[in-house]
Design a protein around this motif. Structure first.
Motif, PDB file in Angstrom:
ATOM      1  N   ARG A  78      35.350  37.147  56.079  1.00  0.00           N
ATOM      2  CA  ARG A  78      34.192  36.589  56.799  1.00  0.00           C
ATOM      3  C   ARG A  78      34.633  35.519  57.803  1.00  0.00           C
ATOM      4  N   ALA A  79      35.579  34.664  57.384  1.00  0.00           N
ATOM      5  CA  ALA A  79      36.007  33.553  58.251  1.00  0.00           C
ATOM      6  C   ALA A  79      36.650  34.081  59.530  1.00  0.00           C
ATOM      7  N   LEU A  80      37.454  35.129  59.423  1.00  0.00           N
ATOM      8  CA  LEU A  80      38.137  35.624  60.622  1.00  0.00           C
ATOM      9  C   LEU A  80      37.142  36.310  61.571  1.00  0.00           C
ATOM     10  N   VAL A  81      36.224  37.081  60.998  1.00  0.00           N
ATOM     11  CA  VAL A  81      35.219  37.757  61.818  1.00  0.00           C
ATOM     12  C   VAL A  81      34.326  36.711  62.515  1.00  0.00           C
ATOM     13  N   ALA A  82      33.950  35.668  61.785  1.00  0.00           N
ATOM     14  CA  ALA A  82      33.116  34.599  62.369  1.00  0.00           C
ATOM     15  C   ALA A  82      33.876  33.887  63.489  1.00  0.00           C
ATOM     16  N   HIS A  83      35.172  33.671  63.297  1.00  0.00           N
ATOM     17  CA  HIS A  83      35.999  33.021  64.322  1.00  0.00           C
ATOM     18  C   HIS A  83      35.913  33.784  65.649  1.00  0.00           C
ATOM     19  N   HIS A  84      35.821  35.121  65.562  1.00  0.00           N
ATOM     20  CA  HIS A  84      35.749  35.934  66.779  1.00  0.00           C
ATOM     21  C   HIS A  84      34.306  36.183  67.216  1.00  0.00           C
ATOM     22  N   GLY A  85      33.336  35.586  66.503  1.00  0.00           N
ATOM     23  CA  GLY A  85      31.924  35.736  66.880  1.00  0.00           C
ATOM     24  C   GLY A  85      31.430  37.160  66.704  1.00  0.00           C
ATOM     25  N   LEU A  86      32.005  37.903  65.746  1.00  0.00           N
ATOM     26  CA  LEU A  86      31.638  39.313  65.566  1.00  0.00           C
ATOM     27  C   LEU A  86      30.771  39.486  64.326  1.00  0.00           C
ATOM     28  N   ASP A  87      30.061  40.614  64.263  1.00  0.00           N
ATOM     29  CA  ASP A  87      29.246  40.930  63.093  1.00  0.00           C
ATOM     30  C   ASP A  87      29.790  42.239  62.513  1.00  0.00           C
ATOM     31  N   LEU A  88      30.898  42.123  61.768  1.00  0.00           N
ATOM     32  CA  LEU A  88      31.551  43.293  61.180  1.00  0.00           C
ATOM     33  C   LEU A  88      31.712  43.035  59.687  1.00  0.00           C
ATOM     34  N   ALA A  89      31.897  44.101  58.903  1.00  0.00           N
ATOM     35  CA  ALA A  89      32.102  43.935  57.455  1.00  0.00           C
ATOM     36  C   ALA A  89      33.082  44.988  56.955  1.00  0.00           C
ATOM     37  N   ALA A  90      33.666  44.694  55.797  1.00  0.00           N
ATOM     38  CA  ALA A  90      34.667  45.609  55.241  1.00  0.00           C
ATOM     39  C   ALA A  90      34.577  45.662  53.726  1.00  0.00           C
ATOM     40  N   ARG A  91      35.008  46.782  53.179  1.00  0.00           N
ATOM     41  CA  ARG A  91      35.248  46.920  51.739  1.00  0.00           C
ATOM     42  C   ARG A  91      36.703  46.499  51.510  1.00  0.00           C
ATOM     43  N   ILE A  92      36.916  45.550  50.578  1.00  0.00           N
ATOM     44  CA  ILE A  92      38.268  45.053  50.292  1.00  0.00           C
ATOM     45  C   ILE A  92      38.666  45.553  48.900  1.00  0.00           C
ATOM     46  N   THR A  93      39.834  46.159  48.794  1.00  0.00           N
ATOM     47  CA  THR A  93      40.323  46.620  47.483  1.00  0.00           C
ATOM     48  C   THR A  93      41.669  45.954  47.210  1.00  0.00           C
ATOM     49  N   ILE A  94      41.750  45.296  46.035  1.00  0.00           N
ATOM     50  CA  ILE A  94      42.961  44.529  45.714  1.00  0.00           C
ATOM     51  C   ILE A  94      43.700  45.181  44.550  1.00  0.00           C
ATOM     52  N   ALA A  95      44.985  45.470  44.758  1.00  0.00           N
ATOM     53  CA  ALA A  95      45.865  45.919  43.671  1.00  0.00           C
ATOM     54  C   ALA A  95      46.707  44.708  43.293  1.00  0.00           C
ATOM     55  N   LYS A  96      46.426  44.143  42.107  1.00  0.00           N
ATOM     56  CA  LYS A  96      47.040  42.858  41.733  1.00  0.00           C
ATOM     57  C   LYS A  96      48.372  43.054  41.019  1.00  0.00           C
TER      58      LYS A  96
END
Ligand SMILES: C[C@](O)(CO)[C@H](O)COP(=O)(O)OP(=O)(O)OC[C@H]1O[C@@H](n2ccc(N)nc2=O)[C@H](O)[C@@H]1O
Ligand SMILES: Nc1ncnc2c1ncn2[C@@H]1O[C@H](COP(=O)(O)OP(=O)(O)OP(=O)(O)O)[C@@H](O)[C@H]1O
Length: 301
Positions: A78-96
């Motif tokens: 969210r922070a990076l997208v907001a920095h660019h003034g964009l309205d984008l979203a993603a599904r994040i999948t973490i392999a720990k």
């Protein structure tokens, strides 16, 4: 025609602090640090894909990792997208692959990986300077997870400067069944060290030993100011540390705010036999090389 999948996977390493010098708390509550970070070969893989809303999941369920907006990976995206003034979203999948609440900055690795993955997913071309600044706003350890290698950390740990490191070592990582809370360890540090200096010194002898690649000296100079606080909160660690020293590694160290303990070896065979010995005695441990690279793209589709 099949639509192309838009998906990026970034791998980010765990970190340890070869030296963790901690000063008295600043006005904002954070502690000034003079630390030598090293990235080590335990990794989280973070995959991001275009989606209508932000969400996060794990490839295997793990206690203690939030799956809502509290997850630092979502906050990073969210922070990076907001920095660019964009309205984008993603599904994040973490392999720990990094232990949770072990003092090895697993959450920070996920944040760094997500920043890089989101940047590449939408070709945002964020400058290194902006990425490091946003990383520092997310958490003190996040900028180092982007950088990797070996680095000096100052400020509250977020100001990172690469340093030369000719050593190539093996860490035996001795895990604990229970985690330790980083804020709780810092709070107890304040109780134990009410007169801590405002400006902890850079450990020049260690910096020099790393530049020369002298593993013996590096081992003798390992130091963590949070060890007295961590062992007070977890007295069982005292006996574990003593057992590790008996095996004769080049050094023993508490990782960050703990409770993970680390043994340093120059020789991988010696590291392997320490792991075999400890495993037989019921310890949970693994081997990780250091130093390794920071967050990097591994697949792009
Ligand atoms: C123990 C270390 O891992 C050593 O590198 C870090 O200092 C902790 O870094 P981190 O988990 O990224 O920390 P942050 O997410 O920035 O802060 C979490 C909490 O840790 C404490 N904190 C952290 C860093 C710092 N220099 N002083 C602190 O007192 C604060 O209570 C803060 O609220
Ligand atoms: N993606 C994430 N992975 C792991 N923990 C996360 C994540 N996002 C948020 N958290 C929260 O962060 C806390 C610290 O987890 P983490 O595994 O990073 O600890 P740590 O390795 O001890 O951190 P550090 O060494 O930076 O102090 C956990 O209690 C968890 O609730």
């Amino acid at each position: 025609m099949v639509e192309p999948t838009h998906r990026v996977t970034v791998r980010a390493p765990a970190k340890i602090n070869l030296h963790l010098g901690v000063g008295g708390p600043r006005a904002d509550g954070f502690h000034p640090l003079a630390t030598i970070y090293q990235a080590v070969g335990l990794y989280d893989d973070v995959t991001v894909a275009d989606a209508p809303d932000w969400s996060v999941g794990l490839t295997a369920p793990i206690d203690g990792v939030p799956l809502d907006d509290d997850n630092i990976a979502i906050r990073a995206g969210r922070a990076l997208v907001a920095h660019h003034g964009l309205d984008l979203a993603a599904r994040i999948t973490i392999a720990k692959g990094i232990p949770v609440m072990g003092g090895m900055a697993g959450g920070s690795a996920d944040a760094a990986a997500t920043l890089l993955a989101v940047d590449r997913l939408w070709d945002l071309q964020t400058s290194d300077e902006d990425l490091l600044r946003i990383a520092g706003e997310l958490g003190s350890d996040v900028p180092f997870a982007l950088l990797g290698g070996t680095a000096l950390g100052t400020g509250r740990g977020e100001v990172v400067t690469p340093i030369p490191d000719r050593s190539s070592v093996w860490w035996v990582v001795v895990l604990s069944d229970e985690g330790l809370s980083t804020p709780a360890v810092y709070r107890h540090f304040d109780v134990l060290a009410p007169d801590a200096v405002a400006d902890p010194p850079v450990p020049q002898a260690l910096v020099d030993a790393l530049a020369e690649g002298y593993t013996d000296e590096v081992g003798a100079l390992l130091h963590n100011d949070l060890w007295p606080a961590a062992r007070d909160l977890r007295p069982d660690l005292v006996d574990v540390e003593a057992q590790l020293r008996i095996l004769g590694p080049d050094g023993v160290l508490l990782s960050g705010s703990g409770p993970t303990l680390l043994m340093l070896y120059e020789d991988v065979e010696e590291a392997r036999s320490a792991v075999a010995d400890l495993t037989e005695r019921g310890f949970r441990c693994t081997i990780a090389p250091g130093p390794v690279a920071g967050a990097h793209v591994v697949t792009y589709a």
